[in-house]
Design an enzyme around this catalytic site. Structure first.
Site, PDB file in Angstrom:
ATOM      1  N   TRP A   1      32.509  35.877  42.078  1.00  0.00           N
ATOM      2  CA  TRP A   1      33.429  34.781  41.757  1.00  0.00           C
ATOM      3  C   TRP A   1      33.791  33.964  42.986  1.00  0.00           C
ATOM      4  CZ3 TRP A   1      33.092  32.934  37.275  1.00  0.00           C
ATOM      5  CH2 TRP A   1      32.874  33.763  36.174  1.00  0.00           C
TER       6      TRP A   1
ATOM      7  N   ASP B   1      42.378  33.434  43.865  1.00  0.00           N
ATOM      8  CA  ASP B   1      41.919  33.561  42.488  1.00  0.00           C
ATOM      9  C   ASP B   1      42.315  34.958  42.018  1.00  0.00           C
ATOM     10  OD1 ASP B   1      40.565  33.870  40.107  1.00  0.00           O
ATOM     11  OD2 ASP B   1      38.584  33.327  40.884  1.00  0.00           O
TER      12      ASP B   1
ATOM     13  N   LYS C   1      41.486  37.026  30.791  1.00  0.00           N
ATOM     14  CA  LYS C   1      41.332  38.399  31.269  1.00  0.00           C
ATOM     15  C   LYS C   1      42.629  39.179  30.991  1.00  0.00           C
ATOM     16  CE  LYS C   1      37.441  36.794  32.900  1.00  0.00           C
ATOM     17  NZ  LYS C   1      37.348  36.124  34.159  1.00  0.00           N
TER      18      LYS C   1
HETATM   19  C1  PLP Z   1      36.421  35.047  34.721  1.00  0.00           C
HETATM   20  C2  PLP Z   1      36.700  34.637  36.110  1.00  0.00           C
HETATM   21  C3  PLP Z   1      36.532  33.313  36.537  1.00  0.00           C
HETATM   22  C4  PLP Z   1      36.004  32.213  35.648  1.00  0.00           C
HETATM   23  O1  PLP Z   1      36.868  31.940  34.617  1.00  0.00           O
HETATM   24  P1  PLP Z   1      36.529  30.785  33.555  1.00  0.00           P
HETATM   25  O2  PLP Z   1      37.774  30.701  32.764  1.00  0.00           O
HETATM   26  O3  PLP Z   1      35.351  31.243  32.743  1.00  0.00           O
HETATM   27  O4  PLP Z   1      36.237  29.547  34.296  1.00  0.00           O
HETATM   28  C5  PLP Z   1      36.843  33.017  37.853  1.00  0.00           C
HETATM   29  N1  PLP Z   1      37.292  33.955  38.696  1.00  0.00           N
HETATM   30  C6  PLP Z   1      37.465  35.240  38.309  1.00  0.00           C
HETATM   31  C7  PLP Z   1      37.973  36.238  39.300  1.00  0.00           C
HETATM   32  C8  PLP Z   1      37.170  35.616  37.013  1.00  0.00           C
HETATM   33  O5  PLP Z   1      37.338  36.894  36.621  1.00  0.00           O
END
Ligand code: PLP
Length: 364
Positions: free
Chosen positions: A101, A175, A199
């Site tokens: 990511w 993030d 998530k």
């Molecule tokens: C799932 C995820 C993303 C991407 O998320 P989207 O909503 O599909 O754009 C980015 N960073 C992390 C750490 C993730 O788990």
């Protein structure tokens, strides 16, 4: 049809109690005569929903008053571009690459800002992302507009447990998509925190941005309005129509988290769940193996491999038959992955561990 134990990495399981509440209110929200997703986002009903969601999130995370909370769209992936567009100005940014990511995040920043303005200061790629890279060795730019990290790598299962290792000499941008709300966080250490909802927050279609006030208002002039934090702040996240159903369900999750005792209680539960699963892996005499170095093992996303890859297919088929869903690992890592977010109770992890012990005994 019974609900099974769902270990999906995302979109992931939501608490049954919340889903039942949504089901109950779907056709007629609080006597309004229609559902929340069928009414104007400008009306007082939805206005109260988004205001309550923000208030509850602020309380759960003890977000200081000088931070803005934004409910945006485009997922965490759009933030990969939106962050440089809003924070970079004329400057440069530093990135730590600790898994898939954060690697995507830096690529996207390079795309919008140009490679010369985005630096990778530490990478765990040479070690196949089995540990968070050592920042003590990193040459950080004291003039950087921000330092970007991913504090829980969903695919590789690498989590930063001690935020104290993350330098705060320049605004820290994190993030937290896959572990936000799983533990208390000192928001004041960060310039900006973002997280896609699907998530550990609610349904997809929503991304949360928590940003320190002084970082708002620096967007490049060509930044589209809906991507400009200042414009969205001025408009209460409602310059245009927000993802109303996702905001409403996220709000119900926040209330559910408060009923569970808040983030300290969630953390205690998440520690117990992760211990249960990693203990199973550790005591399997090598039948199961975690690729991640112990101190970096994620409480939320647990990748593991089986001693013989030819056992992968029977493991997946038999676990599914036993009512354990979505255990297939990400293609880039292989093996299995169990995502055990807030909505997964200890009983679900215990069911997985019972299956794993039995499967190992039969195939050792
Ligand atoms: C799932 C995820 C993303 C991407 O998320 P989207 O909503 O599909 O754009 C980015 N960073 C992390 C750490 C993730 O788990």
């Amino acid at each position: 049809m019974a609900r099974l134990w769902n270990f999906s990495a995302g979109p992931a399981a939501l608490p049954e109690e919340v889903l039942r509440q949504v089901q109950e209110e779907l056709l007629d929200w609080h006597g309004a005569g229609c559902g929340i997703m069928e009414m104007s986002h400008r009306g007082k009903e939805f206005g109260s929903v988004i205001a309550q969601a923000e208030a509850d999130l602020r309380e759960l995370m003890t977000i200081p008053a000088h931070y803005k909370v934004l409910f945006l769209q485009g997922g965490a992936t759009l933030q990969f571009a939106q962050i440089p567009m809003n924070l970079l100005g004329e400057g440069c940014a530093d990135y730590v690459v600790s898994g898939s990511w954060s690697k995507k995040a830096i690529k996207e920043a390079e795309r919008v800002a140009g490679k010369s303005r985005v630096r990778c200061v530490a990478s765990g790629e040479a070690g196949n992302f089995t540990a968070f890279p050592d920042l003590a060795q990193a040459q950080l730019d004291p003039q950087a507009a921000y330092l970007h990290v991913c504090t829980n790598e969903t695919i590789h299962g690498v989590e930063v447990h001690d935020a104290g290792i993350l330098p705060t000499t320049v605004p820290l941008v994190a993030d937290m998509s896959s572990h936000i709300l799983s533990r208390p966080v000192d928001v004041s250490r960060y310039g900006l925190i973002y997280a896609g909802a699907q998530k550990n927050i609610g349904p997809s279609g929503l991304v949360l941005v928590i940003v320190r006030e002084d970082l708002v208002g620096k967007a490049w002039p060509q930044t589209p309005s809906v991507m400009d934090y200042a414009v969205m702040t001025e408009n209460g996240s409602m310059l245009n129509t927000p993802p109303t159903l996702s905001v409403y369900i996220a709000g119900l999750i926040f209330q559910w988290l408060k009923r569970q005792g808040g983030l300290a209680a969630m953390e205690a539960l998440n520690i117990a769940k992760a211990k249960c699963l990693y203990d199973c892996i550790e005591t399997s005499n090598g039948f199961y193996r975690s690729p991640v170095e112990k101190i970096w093992r994620s409480r939320m996303n647990v990748p593991f491999t089986l001693v013989r890859p030819e056992l992968d297919a029977p493991f997946l088929a038999e676990s599914k038959a036993a009512g354990l869903l979505a255990l297939k690992g990400h293609a880039s890592v292989g093996g299995m992955r169990a995502s055990i977010y807030n909505a997964m109770p200890l009983a679900g992890v215990e069911a997985l561990v019972a299956f794993m012990n039995d499967f190992a005994a039969r195939n050792a």
